[in-house]
Design a protein around this motif. Structure first.
Motif, PDB file in Angstrom:
ATOM      1  N   THR A 519       0.853  -1.189   0.000  1.00 26.35           N
ATOM      2  CA  THR A 519       0.000   0.000   0.000  1.00 26.35           C
ATOM      3  C   THR A 519       0.887   1.236   0.000  1.00 26.35           C
ATOM      4  OG1 THR A 519      -0.105  -0.055   2.422  1.00 26.35           O
ATOM      5  CG2 THR A 519      -1.908  -1.115   1.219  1.00 26.35           C
ATOM      6  N   ASN A 520       0.310   2.343  -0.426  1.00 23.80           N
ATOM      7  CA  ASN A 520       1.046   3.604  -0.443  1.00 23.80           C
ATOM      8  C   ASN A 520       0.049   4.706  -0.095  1.00 23.80           C
ATOM      9  OD1 ASN A 520       2.500   5.938  -1.035  1.00 23.80           O
ATOM     10  ND2 ASN A 520       3.616   4.963  -2.725  1.00 23.80           N
ATOM     11  N   GLU A 521       0.241   5.317   1.051  1.00 20.24           N
ATOM     12  CA  GLU A 521      -0.707   6.324   1.531  1.00 20.24           C
ATOM     13  C   GLU A 521      -0.483   7.691   0.894  1.00 20.24           C
ATOM     14  OE1 GLU A 521      -3.059   5.098   3.154  1.00 20.24           O
ATOM     15  OE2 GLU A 521      -2.103   3.156   3.553  1.00 20.24           O
ATOM     16  N   SER A 522       0.585   7.830   0.106  1.00 13.48           N
ATOM     17  CA  SER A 522       0.849   9.106  -0.554  1.00 13.48           C
ATOM     18  C   SER A 522       0.070   9.211  -1.859  1.00 13.48           C
ATOM     19  CB  SER A 522       2.344   9.260  -0.843  1.00 13.48           C
ATOM     20  OG  SER A 522       3.110   9.163   0.340  1.00 13.48           O
ATOM     21  N   ALA A 523      -0.165  10.419  -2.292  1.00  9.16           N
ATOM     22  CA  ALA A 523      -0.802  10.649  -3.584  1.00  9.16           C
ATOM     23  C   ALA A 523       0.253  10.458  -4.673  1.00  9.16           C
ATOM     24  CB  ALA A 523      -1.393  12.047  -3.640  1.00  9.16           C
ATOM     25  N   VAL A 524       0.080   9.449  -5.488  1.00  8.51           N
ATOM     26  CA  VAL A 524       1.043   9.157  -6.564  1.00  8.51           C
ATOM     27  C   VAL A 524       0.302   9.118  -7.887  1.00  8.51           C
ATOM     28  CG1 VAL A 524       2.668   7.913  -5.089  1.00  8.51           C
ATOM     29  CG2 VAL A 524       0.773   6.681  -6.154  1.00  8.51           C
ATOM     30  N   GLU A 525       1.034   9.346  -8.960  1.00  4.85           N
ATOM     31  CA  GLU A 525       0.401   9.447 -10.267  1.00  4.85           C
ATOM     32  C   GLU A 525       0.817   8.335 -11.223  1.00  4.85           C
ATOM     33  OE1 GLU A 525       1.004  13.306 -11.889  1.00  4.85           O
ATOM     34  OE2 GLU A 525      -0.117  14.335 -10.292  1.00  4.85           O
ATOM     35  N   SER A 526       1.583   7.373 -10.748  1.00  2.00           N
ATOM     36  CA  SER A 526       1.984   6.266 -11.619  1.00  2.00           C
ATOM     37  C   SER A 526       2.194   5.017 -10.779  1.00  2.00           C
ATOM     38  CB  SER A 526       3.267   6.598 -12.374  1.00  2.00           C
ATOM     39  OG  SER A 526       4.374   6.653 -11.485  1.00  2.00           O
ATOM     40  N   LEU A 527       2.126   3.879 -11.427  1.00  2.00           N
ATOM     41  CA  LEU A 527       2.371   2.625 -10.728  1.00  2.00           C
ATOM     42  C   LEU A 527       3.808   2.561 -10.235  1.00  2.00           C
ATOM     43  CD1 LEU A 527       1.475  -0.204  -9.847  1.00  2.00           C
ATOM     44  CD2 LEU A 527       2.098  -1.026 -12.132  1.00  2.00           C
ATOM     45  N   ALA A 528       4.736   3.057 -11.030  1.00  5.79           N
ATOM     46  CA  ALA A 528       6.139   3.052 -10.620  1.00  5.79           C
ATOM     47  C   ALA A 528       6.334   3.857  -9.337  1.00  5.79           C
ATOM     48  CB  ALA A 528       7.013   3.617 -11.736  1.00  5.79           C
ATOM     49  N   ALA A 529       5.675   5.012  -9.248  1.00  6.50           N
ATOM     50  CA  ALA A 529       5.773   5.823  -8.035  1.00  6.50           C
ATOM     51  C   ALA A 529       5.105   5.131  -6.865  1.00  6.50           C
ATOM     52  CB  ALA A 529       5.137   7.193  -8.271  1.00  6.50           C
ATOM     53  N   PHE A 530       4.008   4.440  -7.139  1.00  6.16           N
ATOM     54  CA  PHE A 530       3.339   3.678  -6.078  1.00  6.16           C
ATOM     55  C   PHE A 530       4.276   2.624  -5.515  1.00  6.16           C
ATOM     56  CE2 PHE A 530       1.128  -0.102  -4.668  1.00  6.16           C
ATOM     57  CZ  PHE A 530       0.131   0.392  -3.828  1.00  6.16           C
ATOM     58  N   VAL A 531       4.897   1.851  -6.406  1.00  9.09           N
ATOM     59  CA  VAL A 531       5.783   0.770  -5.977  1.00  9.09           C
ATOM     60  C   VAL A 531       6.989   1.324  -5.231  1.00  9.09           C
ATOM     61  CG1 VAL A 531       7.303  -1.076  -6.794  1.00  9.09           C
ATOM     62  CG2 VAL A 531       5.019  -0.803  -7.795  1.00  9.09           C
ATOM     63  N   ASP A 532       7.562   2.415  -5.720  1.00  9.57           N
ATOM     64  CA  ASP A 532       8.755   3.000  -5.089  1.00  9.57           C
ATOM     65  C   ASP A 532       8.488   3.399  -3.641  1.00  9.57           C
ATOM     66  OD1 ASP A 532      10.272   2.652  -7.319  1.00  9.57           O
ATOM     67  OD2 ASP A 532      10.032   4.702  -8.071  1.00  9.57           O
ATOM     68  N   GLY A 533       7.300   3.916  -3.358  1.00  6.42           N
ATOM     69  CA  GLY A 533       7.008   4.383  -2.009  1.00  6.42           C
ATOM     70  C   GLY A 533       6.096   3.471  -1.224  1.00  6.42           C
ATOM     71  N   ALA A 534       5.888   2.242  -1.707  1.00  6.48           N
ATOM     72  CA  ALA A 534       4.911   1.343  -1.084  1.00  6.48           C
ATOM     73  C   ALA A 534       5.464   0.689   0.178  1.00  6.48           C
ATOM     74  CB  ALA A 534       4.476   0.272  -2.070  1.00  6.48           C
ATOM     75  N   ALA A 535       4.565   0.457   1.119  1.00  5.56           N
ATOM     76  CA  ALA A 535       4.898  -0.288   2.332  1.00  5.56           C
ATOM     77  C   ALA A 535       4.391  -1.711   2.174  1.00  5.56           C
ATOM     78  CB  ALA A 535       4.243   0.364   3.545  1.00  5.56           C
ATOM     79  N   GLU A 536       5.247  -2.679   2.487  1.00  2.00           N
ATOM     80  CA  GLU A 536       4.883  -4.089   2.354  1.00  2.00           C
ATOM     81  C   GLU A 536       4.324  -4.619   3.674  1.00  2.00           C
ATOM     82  OE1 GLU A 536       7.089  -8.403   1.613  1.00  2.00           O
ATOM     83  OE2 GLU A 536       7.933  -6.578   0.713  1.00  2.00           O
ATOM     84  N   THR A 537       3.230  -5.357   3.575  1.00  3.06           N
ATOM     85  CA  THR A 537       2.617  -5.998   4.738  1.00  3.06           C
ATOM     86  C   THR A 537       2.510  -7.485   4.466  1.00  3.06           C
ATOM     87  OG1 THR A 537       1.302  -4.013   5.200  1.00  3.06           O
ATOM     88  CG2 THR A 537       0.620  -6.061   6.267  1.00  3.06           C
TER      89      THR A 537
END
Length: 584
Positions: A519-537
């Motif tokens: 998951t990524n609680e930040s506002a991102v505009e691309s999947l790559a940005a989502f993955v870069d800042g994502a937290a793994e659970t």
């Protein structure tokens, strides 16, 4: 003399004799490889410095072929003169190749040569495809897909004389494994479908699709199942689940341990599931509008009226998720968006510009083939099953050729593969329109390009809160494609990336403790940005979804009256899982 020949024919060959013939096959292969060296050198020297306009550049192809022959000679040198050969550095991907996991593939020099030769050919052929310039990306991907499929089919593990496990089993059983395997193969040919699991192991309602409930409505298109609550209070807003009609709904109710439906009921949710009818000749005129209006919206209105609620939560899985987006856009266009409190999308696509390998099956030839197979107004589900199997041919076709045809092994019970083989017929008109208008022409994301029941729809009008789940290894709805739904909805969206693929990424109960999600609680505009800042659970994403759902509305009501199947306005018709799911 004749008696001697008969005695020799009746005596099974020894393992050493079979290995000798395997060596002969390997040597013959090497002779052909060596013969090609001069031809490739010639092709490389004659390749133009620059491609001619309108023609692919074969110079890169020729160079990769030259590399191939060079590596082939090195491989042969390791076999005939290992003391002077370069040390072997094996590709890590090959170490994980389950086709060659048995030690016999490495311990026996002959079979090690066969294995390494095949892997060498495979790697270089795929590199050769990548090296061809001057053709469009789609055409190159089609060539790569076809090449990979051919290579998987030609694996030495698929042939008795080049598979050490099969040779050993044949000697051990005096050929009984081949006879039993032939029986399996002929049975599959007769039914027109590869068998993946013991066909007698499962029975609907007995040990699969067992969550207690009742069918409370039946239409020519679907049955509506209401499940019995197990808690004293339930969420006021009920949940209506739309599974894909290209498969049976019980993928979400395989068994008590894996069942998303049972788990959701145990969390205090009033759960309804649509069980679609497998298409027959009576559905020859069914189109997408019918699945939106007579299917999803009709089910939503039925549940709203039954429980006297203003709105419902919804889930759409795969193609039913695509349809759910169209449903929401249609409701928004008609000023009825408040009928749906939230929408959850399981591995669903709305923008097909990144739809992956399935898009390779959408061309004029394939569409003509589908039309020829749909003379009665519906497409036999075995065609779609074969298509999905081809996407993972190594696992879903050739693995069973080796184990069940060549080794003659019995089929193991596996509920997921039982469901996978439980095919569903499709309305021909709907299927062709879906492939052309969505996969080929990508009209759903074009404002007003598609109309439902005469109403033009636009995804940008959807403001309903949405939960979007994608699978990291999904080969049917790639995560890049699923992500794009976030670019077309205007309401709040929570995107979750789950470990595994199209099925295991969804059917992952918390009790299993498997996989993970991001998951990524930040506002991102691309999947790559989502993955870069994502937290793994670690573990299942289901609890995350439950927290999101209850955040939409945590109000509860007693589980009585219409909340009990058959006790409200709609009498029970029959027990779950109903009769539609059993129709072929």
């Amino acid at each position: 003399m004749t008696d001697t020949i008969r005695e020799q024919a009746a005596t099974p060959p020894t393992l050493a004799e079979m290995q000798h013939w395997t060596w002969v096959l390997g040597r013959a292969q090497q002779m052909m490889l060596e013969f090609g060296i001069d031809m490739v050198k010639q092709a490389a020297s004659q390749a133009p410095a620059a491609p001619m306009p309108g023609f692919p550049d074969m110079g890169g192809f020729a160079r990769t072929q030259a590399d191939f022959w060079s590596d082939s000679l090195k491989l042969w040198q390791r076999f005939i003169a290992p003391e002077s050969a370069e040390p072997v550095i094996e590709d890590p991907r090959h170490a994980k190749d389950r086709r060659f996991s048995a030690p016999q593939w490495r311990d026996n020099p002959m079979f090690d040569l066969v294995r390494q030769s095949y892997l060498l050919i495979s790697d270089h052929l795929l590199k050769s495809v990548d090296a061809i310039d001057g053709i469009d990306a789609r055409q190159k991907e089609r060539v790569r897909f076809a090449t990979r499929g051919l290579l998987d089919a030609m694996s030495p593990s698929n042939f008795a004389l080049t598979n050490p496990l099969v040779l050993e089993k044949t000697i051990e059983t005096q050929g009984q494994n081949l006879l039993k395997g032939l029986e399996h193969m002929l049975r599959d040919i007769g039914k027109g479908q590869v068998t993946h699991t013991d066909p007698q192991a499962y029975e609907l309602g007995r040990n699969i699709a067992t969550t207690p409930g009742k069918v409370v409505k039946e239409t020519p298109l679907y049955q509506l199942i209401q499940y019995e609550p197990t808690t004293k209070h339930v969420l006021a807003a009920p949940l209506v689940i739309f599974p894909p009609w290209i498969n049976r709904f019980y993928i979400l109710d395989l068994n008590p341990e894996k069942s998303f439906i049972r788990w959701a009921v145990e969390q205090g949710i009033s759960v309804f599931v649509v069980s679609w009818k497998s298409a027959d000749a009576s559905m020859k005129d069914v189109v997408w509008d019918d699945y939106v209006v007579r299917g999803q919206i009709d089910a939503i209105d039925t549940v709203r009226d039954l429980l006297d609620v203003k709105s419902v939560h919804t889930i759409g899985y795969c193609v039913a998720g695509t349809t759910l987006a169209a449903t929401l856009a249609y409701l928004s266009a008609r000023g009825e968006a408040d009928k749906v409190k939230s929408a959850t999308f399981f591995t669903a696509q709305v923008d097909f510009s990144r739809s992956g390998e399935l898009n390779l099956f959408v061309d004029d030839e394939q569409l003509a083939l589908i039309e020829s197979l749909s003379s009665e107004g519906f497409l036999d589900g075995r065609y779609m099953a074969a298509t999905f199997n081809l996407l993972r041919g190594r696992d879903l076709i050739w693995n069973y050729v080796q184990n069940n045809y060549l080794l003659g092994q019995d089929y193991a019970p596996f509920d997921l593969l039982h469901w996978n083989g439980d095919t569903t017929n499709l309305p021909a008109k709907w299927h062709k329109a879906y492939l052309t208008e969505l996969y080929r022409d990508n009209k759903l994301v074009q404002p007003g390009a598609i109309s439902i029941a005469g109403t033009p729809i636009e995804l940008k009008r959807i403001a309903t809160p949405a939960y979007v789940q994608a699978g990291r290894e999904d080969h049917i709805a790639p995560m890049e494609s699923v992500w794009k739904i976030t670019e077309h909805l205007t309401g709040p969206v929570r995107f979750v990336l789950a470990g595994s693929g199209h099925i295991a990424g969804v059917v992952n109960p918390p009790s299993a403790g498997k996989y993970q999600y991001w998951t990524n609680e930040s506002a991102v505009e691309s999947l790559a940005a989502f993955v870069d800042g994502a937290a793994e659970t670690a573990g299942s994403w289901w609890p995350d979804w439950l927290g999101w759902l209850t955040a939409q509305s945590a109000d509860t009501v007693p589980a009585k009256g219409g909340r009990m199947p058959g006790k409200g306005k709609l009498p029970a018709i029959e027990d779950a899982p109903g009769s539609y799911v059993k129709r072929r």
